[in-house]
Design a protein around this motif. Structure first.
Motif, short mmCIF file in Angstrom:
data_model
loop_
_atom_site.label_atom_id
_atom_site.label_comp_id
_atom_site.label_asym_id
_atom_site.label_seq_id
_atom_site.Cartn_x
_atom_site.Cartn_y
_atom_site.Cartn_z
N TYR A 110 -34.64 26.44 23.30
CA TYR A 110 -35.73 27.39 23.08
C TYR A 110 -35.79 27.80 21.61
N ILE A 114 -39.02 27.48 19.29
CA ILE A 114 -39.59 28.64 18.61
C ILE A 114 -39.70 28.38 17.11
N ILE A 117 -43.00 26.79 16.54
CA ILE A 117 -44.09 27.38 17.32
C ILE A 117 -45.42 27.35 16.58
N ASP A 118 -45.38 27.15 15.25
CA ASP A 118 -46.63 27.08 14.49
C ASP A 118 -47.38 25.77 14.76
N ARG A 123 -46.59 24.96 20.93
CA ARG A 123 -47.05 26.18 21.59
C ARG A 123 -47.65 25.85 22.96
N LEU A 126 -44.85 24.99 25.50
CA LEU A 126 -44.14 26.16 26.00
C LEU A 126 -44.99 26.93 27.02
N ASN A 159 -39.35 34.67 28.47
CA ASN A 159 -39.54 34.18 27.10
C ASN A 159 -38.97 35.17 26.08
#
Length: 198
Positions: A110, A114, A117-118, A123, A126, A159
């Motif tokens: 995770y 993360i 995540i950009d 994204r 997830l 999350n």
């Protein structure tokens, strides 16, 4: 055996794994490197070197660095079956599964996700994984009003916990005793799971 029937193997240099093992070697190397560094801190060339293969094989088997990342850094295994079990104790069960049996792999994976995540694909992955393994199956089991909203909030809590645990081992929840985190966090999750009208 005709020429077209012959098994396809990639010619390799000394010390390099045969093509039948190349994919697994690439997966193992990528998983280790992406877990230790960020998505941006790992190159295809570095993965290839760690796997003992030519960089072109990484692209041949996985298509791109991003595709390799998404195929190796997956939380699906940690999330699968996460919301199974008796509803009256599901808050505790979810956390036990995340913090004990599956915890190490889930948290490190995770953290890597993360870190990327950009990237829209990460994204989306997830969000889809949380929906597939937490929101939809839980909403189907809940009773009372706002079942989908409550299931979504459980996924958000999960999350949030993984996000907090991904940091330094001495910071945030990662520095607290597992039993203490379980006791307090389980109550918050259970409040969302229990039928508010019962």
């Amino acid at each position: 055996m005709t020429e077209t029937d012959a098994p396809t193997t990639v010619r390799r240099g000394p010390g390099r794994p045969p093509s039948t093992h190349a994919q697994e070697a690439i997966r193992v190397a990528a998983r280790r490197l992406f877990s230790a560094k960020s998505y941006g801190g790992v190159s295809v060339r570095e993965v290839a070197a760690a796997a003992g293969v030519d960089p072109s094989l990484v692209i041949r088997h996985f298509g791109s660095k991003e595709a390799l990342f998404l195929q190796t850094m997956t939380v699906d295994e940690s999330f699968r079956g996460l919301v199974e079990g008796p509803l009256e104790e599901l808050g505790r069960l979810i956390l036990e599964r995340l913090l004990t049996v599956r915890g190490g792999a889930a948290v490190s994976t995770y953290a890597a996700l993360i870190g990327a995540i950009d990237r829209p694909e990460v994204r989306s992955y997830l969000e889809a994984s949380a929906d597939r393994h937490v929101v939809r199956p839980l909403a189907e089991r809940l009773t009372g009003p706002d079942r989908h909203l409550r299931a979504r909030l459980v996924a958000t809590q999960v999350n949030g916990l993984l996000f907090d645990l991904r940091g330094r081992p001495d910071a945030g929840l990662a520095g607290r005793p597992t039993a203490e985190v379980l006791q307090v966090y389980a109550r918050a999750l259970q409040a969302l799971i229990d039928d508010p009208t019962a």
